[in-house]
Design an enzyme around this catalytic site. Structure first.
Site, mmCIF file in Angstrom:
data_model
loop_
_atom_site.group_PDB
_atom_site.id
_atom_site.type_symbol
_atom_site.label_atom_id
_atom_site.label_comp_id
_atom_site.label_asym_id
_atom_site.label_seq_id
_atom_site.Cartn_x
_atom_site.Cartn_y
_atom_site.Cartn_z
ATOM 1 C CG ASN A 12 -1.740 1.216 1.386
ATOM 2 O OD1 ASN A 12 -1.780 2.056 0.480
ATOM 3 N ND2 ASN A 12 -2.416 1.344 2.522
ATOM 4 C CE LYS A 14 -0.112 3.093 4.763
ATOM 5 N NZ LYS A 14 -0.031 3.175 6.218
ATOM 6 C CG HIS A 100 -5.754 1.827 5.298
ATOM 7 N ND1 HIS A 100 -5.312 2.755 6.234
ATOM 8 C CD2 HIS A 100 -4.733 0.961 5.114
ATOM 9 C CE1 HIS A 100 -4.070 2.449 6.577
ATOM 10 N NE2 HIS A 100 -3.697 1.369 5.916
ATOM 11 C CD GLU A 102 -2.785 5.349 6.849
ATOM 12 O OE1 GLU A 102 -2.753 5.364 5.610
ATOM 13 O OE2 GLU A 102 -1.861 4.860 7.542
ATOM 14 C CD GLU A 170 -3.233 -2.362 7.367
ATOM 15 O OE1 GLU A 170 -2.147 -2.620 6.824
ATOM 16 O OE2 GLU A 170 -3.832 -1.299 7.190
ATOM 17 N N GLY A 176 2.883 2.261 10.815
ATOM 18 C CA GLY A 176 3.884 3.314 10.685
ATOM 19 C C GLY A 176 4.629 3.638 11.967
ATOM 20 C CB SER A 214 5.381 -1.946 12.083
ATOM 21 O OG SER A 214 5.041 -0.589 12.351
HETATM 22 P P1 13P Z 1 3.228 0.382 7.689
HETATM 23 O O1 13P Z 1 3.714 -0.907 7.058
HETATM 24 O O2 13P Z 1 3.946 1.591 7.218
HETATM 25 O O3 13P Z 1 3.120 0.249 9.170
HETATM 26 O O4 13P Z 1 1.713 0.586 7.139
HETATM 27 C C1 13P Z 1 0.830 -0.462 7.243
HETATM 28 C C2 13P Z 1 -0.385 -0.116 6.475
HETATM 29 O O5 13P Z 1 -1.148 0.754 6.865
HETATM 30 C C3 13P Z 1 -0.633 -0.840 5.224
HETATM 31 O O6 13P Z 1 -1.921 -0.618 4.749
#
Ligand code: 13P
Length: 252
Positions: A12, A14, A100, A102, A170, A176, A214
């Protein structure tokens, strides 16, 4: 006994990358496949919507799958700035991430909207990757399993099957941050999700449940060895070809 589903490792990206570097990243992944051989997983990249075209051109007719990061629940209409599932399918994508954390946080998306988006994806012939995950406060309150099962209940379309839908766990606090749950904690949530699928779909063991938050090359093998983990949804580490490749190669 249903055979264990094939691993899926999804990047992803982002809201990162411009066109040239994104195409270069895709080309680096193709070079790694060519030099090291095909990994033991399906590989998916989900660029920002505006880069689906150029990255799609780079990975067309290769083993790298293409996905989007979100879709609108409607097929078309007066929704300025949004992108529909049929448009995503038409752009060469096979997958779309929905729900997601976010999007849930930044855009106030709730389970009903996530389900509508997943339904739109299915109708367009896309495989939705439906994301669930608890906040740190919810985990600290001992509610992680309850929260994700509630999200599963509210977000999974009635038409979902093991073949047409993917789940992703997640934990919000692991995204992150460099922090991951313990293996036992991941196993507990994935087992609960598997149990939650039983009774809802006909082959619950065949649906892929990804872990995200992560995931890095140095923790991937341990996470991917957990029984009900069928792949990874990778953010930061998917932006570096070697790191993403290292995660893909951890699928044994
Ligand atoms: P990270 O791998 O940067 O922690 O992000 C995970 C994520 O949100 C994947 O959709």
């Amino acid at each position: 006994m249903v055979e264990k589903p094939r691993f899926l490792v999804a990047g992803n990206w982002k809201m990162n990358g411009l066109r040239d570097e994104s195409q270069a990243l895709a080309r680096q992944l193709l070079d790694l496949i060519a030099s090291d051989g095909a990994p033991g997983c399906d590989m998916l990249v989900c660029p920002p919507a505006i880069l689906i075209g150029p990255v799609g051109a780079t990975v067309r007719d290769t083993s790298i799958l293409l996905g989007a990061q979100d879709c609108h629940p409607n097929g078309a209409g007066a929704h300025t700035g949004d992108i529909s599932a049929p448009m995503i399918a038409d752009s060469g994508c096979a997958y779309v991430i929905v729900g997601h954390s976010e999007r849930r946080a930044d855009h106030g998306e709730d389970d009903a909207l996530v389900r509508a988006k997943a339904e739109a994806a299915l109708e367009a012939g896309l495989i939705p990757i439906i994301c669930v995950g608890e906040t740190l406060a919810e985990r600290d309150a001992g509610r992680a399993v309850e929260v994700v099962l509630g999200q599963l209940d509210g977000s999974l379309p009635g038409a979902a099957s093991a073949a047409n839908t993917v789940l992703a766990y997640e934990p919000v606090w692991a995204i992150g941050t460099g922090r991951t749950p313990t293996g036992d904690d991941i196993a507990q949530v994935h087992d609960a999700l598997r149990g939650g699928l039983a009774g809802r779909i006909s082959e619950p063991d065949a649906m892929r449940i990804l872990y995200g938050g992560s995931v890095k090359p140095d923790n991937a093998a341990e996470i991917l060895a957990i029984e009900n983990v069928n792949g990874a949804l990778v953010g930061g580490a998917s932006l570096k070809a070697d790191d993403f490749w290292g995660i893909c190669q951890s699928c044994a």
